[in-house]
Motif scaffolding. Structure first.
Motif, PDB file in Angstrom:
ATOM      1  N   ASP A  18       0.870  -1.167   0.000  1.00 30.30           N
ATOM      2  CA  ASP A  18       0.000   0.000   0.000  1.00 30.30           C
ATOM      3  C   ASP A  18       0.913   1.224   0.000  1.00 30.30           C
ATOM      4  N   GLN A  19       0.309   2.394   0.236  1.00 28.43           N
ATOM      5  CA  GLN A  19       1.038   3.655   0.163  1.00 28.43           C
ATOM      6  C   GLN A  19       2.283   3.701   1.059  1.00 28.43           C
ATOM      7  N   LYS A  20       2.184   3.041   2.197  1.00 23.20           N
ATOM      8  CA  LYS A  20       3.251   3.196   3.194  1.00 23.20           C
ATOM      9  C   LYS A  20       4.178   2.001   3.311  1.00 23.20           C
ATOM     10  N   HIS A  21       3.746   0.844   2.828  1.00 23.05           N
ATOM     11  CA  HIS A  21       4.489  -0.376   3.143  1.00 23.05           C
ATOM     12  C   HIS A  21       5.071  -1.059   1.917  1.00 23.05           C
ATOM     13  N   PHE A 307      -1.504  16.024  -1.091  1.00 18.37           N
ATOM     14  CA  PHE A 307      -2.354  15.216  -1.988  1.00 18.37           C
ATOM     15  C   PHE A 307      -2.622  13.848  -1.375  1.00 18.37           C
ATOM     16  N   LEU A 308      -1.584  13.247  -0.823  1.00 17.32           N
ATOM     17  CA  LEU A 308      -1.750  11.908  -0.254  1.00 17.32           C
ATOM     18  C   LEU A 308      -2.656  11.953   0.975  1.00 17.32           C
ATOM     19  N   GLU A 309      -2.449  12.970   1.809  1.00 22.51           N
ATOM     20  CA  GLU A 309      -3.298  13.079   3.012  1.00 22.51           C
ATOM     21  C   GLU A 309      -4.760  13.312   2.632  1.00 22.51           C
ATOM     22  N   GLU A 310      -4.971  14.069   1.544  1.00 23.48           N
ATOM     23  CA  GLU A 310      -6.341  14.334   1.090  1.00 23.48           C
ATOM     24  C   GLU A 310      -6.958  13.114   0.399  1.00 23.48           C
ATOM     25  N   GLN A 350       4.574  19.665   6.458  1.00 21.99           N
ATOM     26  CA  GLN A 350       4.362  18.549   5.522  1.00 21.99           C
ATOM     27  C   GLN A 350       5.647  17.752   5.379  1.00 21.99           C
ATOM     28  N   LYS A 351       5.642  16.578   5.990  1.00 21.54           N
ATOM     29  CA  LYS A 351       6.847  15.750   6.017  1.00 21.54           C
ATOM     30  C   LYS A 351       7.274  15.347   4.618  1.00 21.54           C
ATOM     31  N   ALA A 352       8.587  15.200   4.459  1.00 20.54           N
ATOM     32  CA  ALA A 352       9.127  14.722   3.187  1.00 20.54           C
ATOM     33  C   ALA A 352       8.606  13.316   2.897  1.00 20.54           C
ATOM     34  N   LEU A 353       8.615  12.927   1.623  1.00 23.74           N
ATOM     35  CA  LEU A 353       8.226  11.564   1.259  1.00 23.74           C
ATOM     36  C   LEU A 353       9.333  10.598   1.674  1.00 23.74           C
ATOM     37  N   THR A 354       8.932   9.417   2.083  1.00 23.83           N
ATOM     38  CA  THR A 354       9.927   8.356   2.284  1.00 23.83           C
ATOM     39  C   THR A 354      10.176   7.682   0.938  1.00 23.83           C
ATOM     40  N   ALA A 358       7.600   7.014  -2.296  1.00 24.19           N
ATOM     41  CA  ALA A 358       7.913   7.384  -3.683  1.00 24.19           C
ATOM     42  C   ALA A 358       7.858   6.158  -4.600  1.00 24.19           C
ATOM     43  N   PHE A 359       8.330   5.016  -4.097  1.00 27.97           N
ATOM     44  CA  PHE A 359       8.273   3.775  -4.871  1.00 27.97           C
ATOM     45  C   PHE A 359       6.815   3.393  -5.136  1.00 27.97           C
ATOM     46  N   TYR A 360       6.000   3.561  -4.113  1.00 31.33           N
ATOM     47  CA  TYR A 360       4.555   3.310  -4.291  1.00 31.33           C
ATOM     48  C   TYR A 360       3.977   4.201  -5.407  1.00 31.33           C
ATOM     49  N   LEU A 361       4.312   5.492  -5.358  1.00 26.73           N
ATOM     50  CA  LEU A 361       3.768   6.413  -6.368  1.00 26.73           C
ATOM     51  C   LEU A 361       4.164   5.970  -7.768  1.00 26.73           C
ATOM     52  N   ALA A 362       5.421   5.533  -7.918  1.00 32.53           N
ATOM     53  CA  ALA A 362       5.947   5.185  -9.239  1.00 32.53           C
ATOM     54  C   ALA A 362       5.409   3.859  -9.764  1.00 32.53           C
ATOM     55  N   THR A 363       4.893   3.023  -8.862  1.00 36.50           N
ATOM     56  CA  THR A 363       4.405   1.698  -9.271  1.00 36.50           C
ATOM     57  C   THR A 363       2.880   1.613  -9.112  1.00 36.50           C
ATOM     58  N   MET A 364       2.431   1.422  -7.875  1.00 34.12           N
ATOM     59  CA  MET A 364       0.993   1.237  -7.612  1.00 34.12           C
ATOM     60  C   MET A 364       0.169   2.501  -7.824  1.00 34.12           C
ATOM     61  N   GLY A 365       0.739   3.649  -7.389  1.00 35.06           N
ATOM     62  CA  GLY A 365      -0.023   4.904  -7.443  1.00 35.06           C
ATOM     63  C   GLY A 365      -0.434   5.225  -8.868  1.00 35.06           C
TER      64      GLY A 365
END
Ligand code: GUN
Ligand code: FE
Length: 427
Positions: A18-21, A307-310, A350-354, A358-365
């Motif tokens: 998922d987004q975080k894992h 965007f992710l929080e929203e 607004q914390k930086a992306l881990t 970022a890997f999630y965004l590039a694949t699943m997102g």
């Protein structure tokens, strides 16, 4: 029960849950059954005993990457003319280059280079802008089809504020050319689909937007465009569209801003207001975050954490040639880097992306624009990469996770040793 459509890859497997894992399993198997993922295992279960298995010898294995936004005709000048902001860059560099694609010989030479490099890149799915030229865009579709990558490709629409060499004569002729292009290419490809591509609001008259809206409904097309990228551009849109409540509203008024019947990707969203973000959320509009382009064109830094929080749909794009690298691994690293500067310089709430995000965004997102794409969870389409990082030796053993993160920063385009799209091996 085994058949030839069932096989496994063995290696160090990394994929988002998922987004975080991020799930990492070293020396494991990922199984493809009839084009879909059928599990990641430490040992192959009984029902998969004896299926063909490619042992990668300890390579990284990840899902394919989705490039949600790039311009094929701009690949020819990537890494050049980078000292300009968006509007000057469009007028002095981009439009004159895109005008050359009226010449099919030039288009063929340029698009062959682009598609060959795209094939070898970490990208398995892409949303691609062509030019306004229908013939050259058809050629781009043919060449993209041959790579085996799955892609949406758009003939660009633009009927105002361009040079004579890169502007359609009228809204009507732009719409007619679009319909001819759609009819000409209908049903021709397995991997490539058309996408409606109004360049951005400054390039499209109200009349053209009305025409495109009818075409969108008649052909049930998805839409891709640009949104709230740069301060000069957003100010210009306010002048051009005094009645629109915000930039996104200028698309929404014509029904070209998401909603169930109109899947939409908007690139950039650096300067999206709260109102604009709320409407994107309501309509399910995808943000294509393009960190390298936003850096090169001095555009700014999009508030991806927000965007992710929203709960917006977000993926990453290279935005070739605003971005200079075709590598979506690199785009993931860039997304982390710019988010740190945003946290430090703009908004420390607004914390930086881990890296995992970022890997999630590039694949699943981004992959979700194509359906169940971008993960090795059960039932996802089997898009997979074999990533060879052996040319970056290290004096000590590294974990698979460390190697993946390092590769995102070090990748110079040569690491993809194998690629599968929806279960089909490309190389
Ligand atoms: N806005 C309109 N056209 C373009 C383009 O080609 N690239 C980028 N980055 N922004 C745009
Ligand atoms: Fe773009």
């Amino acid at each position: 029960m085994n058949n030839q459509n069932t096989f496994a890859l063995k290696g160090d497997i990394c994929f988002s849950l998922d987004q975080k894992h991020l799930s990492v399993m070293e020396n494991a198997y990922v199984v493809c059954e009839d084009g879909l993922c059928a599990g990641v295992y430490r040992e192959l279960p009984g029902r998969f005993r004896g299926i063909p298995c490619t042992d990668t010898g300890g390579a990284l294995i990840t899902p394919g990457f989705t490039d949600l936004h790039l311009h094929a005709p701009q690949y020819s000048f990537r890494g050049m003319h980078m000292d300009l902001e968006l509007l000057d860059w469009l007028n002095t560099v981009t439009f004159p280059e895109e005008a050359k694609y009226a010449d099919l010989d030039y288009a063929k030479r340029a698009y062959q280079i682009f598609t060959e490099d795209l094939k070898n890149s970490p990208t398995t799915r892409a949303c691609i802008f062509g030019t306004l030229h229908a013939e050259a865009t058809e050629l781009l579709m043919e060449l993209t089809e041959k790579t085996g990558i799955k892609a949406y490709v758009g003939k660009v629409n633009m009927d105002r504020n361009g040079p004579a060499s890169l502007q359609e004569e009228s809204a009507k002729s732009s719409a007619e050319a679009t319909v001819r292009w759609l009819e000409e290419t209908a049903g021709k490809y397995r991997n490539v689909r058309p996408i409606l591509t109004p360049r951005f609001i400054p390039s499209c008259s109200d009349e053209l937007m009305r025409e495109l809206s009818s075409i969108q409904k008649a052909y049930r097309l998805p839409v891709q465009s640009h949104l709230s990228e740069n301060p000069g551009e957003t100010a210009w849109v306010r002048e051009l569209c005094p009645d629109a409540d915000f930039y996104g509203d200028a698309y929404d008024r014509f029904g070209l801003f998401g909603g169930g019947q109109c899947p939409t990707i908007m690139a950039h969203c650096v300067y999206s207001s709260d109102q604009e973000i709320a409407l994107m959320k309501k309509r399910g509009v995808y943000v294509a975050h393009c960190p390298q382009s936003n850096t090169n064109l001095s555009s700014g830094i999009a508030p991806v954490r927000k965007f992710l929080e929203e709960g917006l749909c977000v993926g990453l794009g290279t935005d070739i040639a605003g971005g200079h690298s075709l590598s979506m691994l690199r785009a993931a690293a860039d997304a982390v880097q710019v988010s740190k500067l945003r946290w430090r310089l703009t908004d420390n709430t607004q914390k930086a992306l881990t890296f995992d995000e970022a890997f999630y965004l590039a694949t699943m997102g981004g992959g979700s624009f194509f359906g169940k794409v971008g993960s090795f969870l059960d039932g996802y389409e089997f898009d997979a990469l074999i990533l060879d990082d052996s040319r970056f030796p290290h004096p000590q053993p590294l974990t698979a996770r460390e190697r993946l993160e390092r590769l995102a920063y070090l990748d110079d385009g040569g690491c993809v040793a194998g690629k599968y799209v929806a279960g089909v091996k490309l190389f």
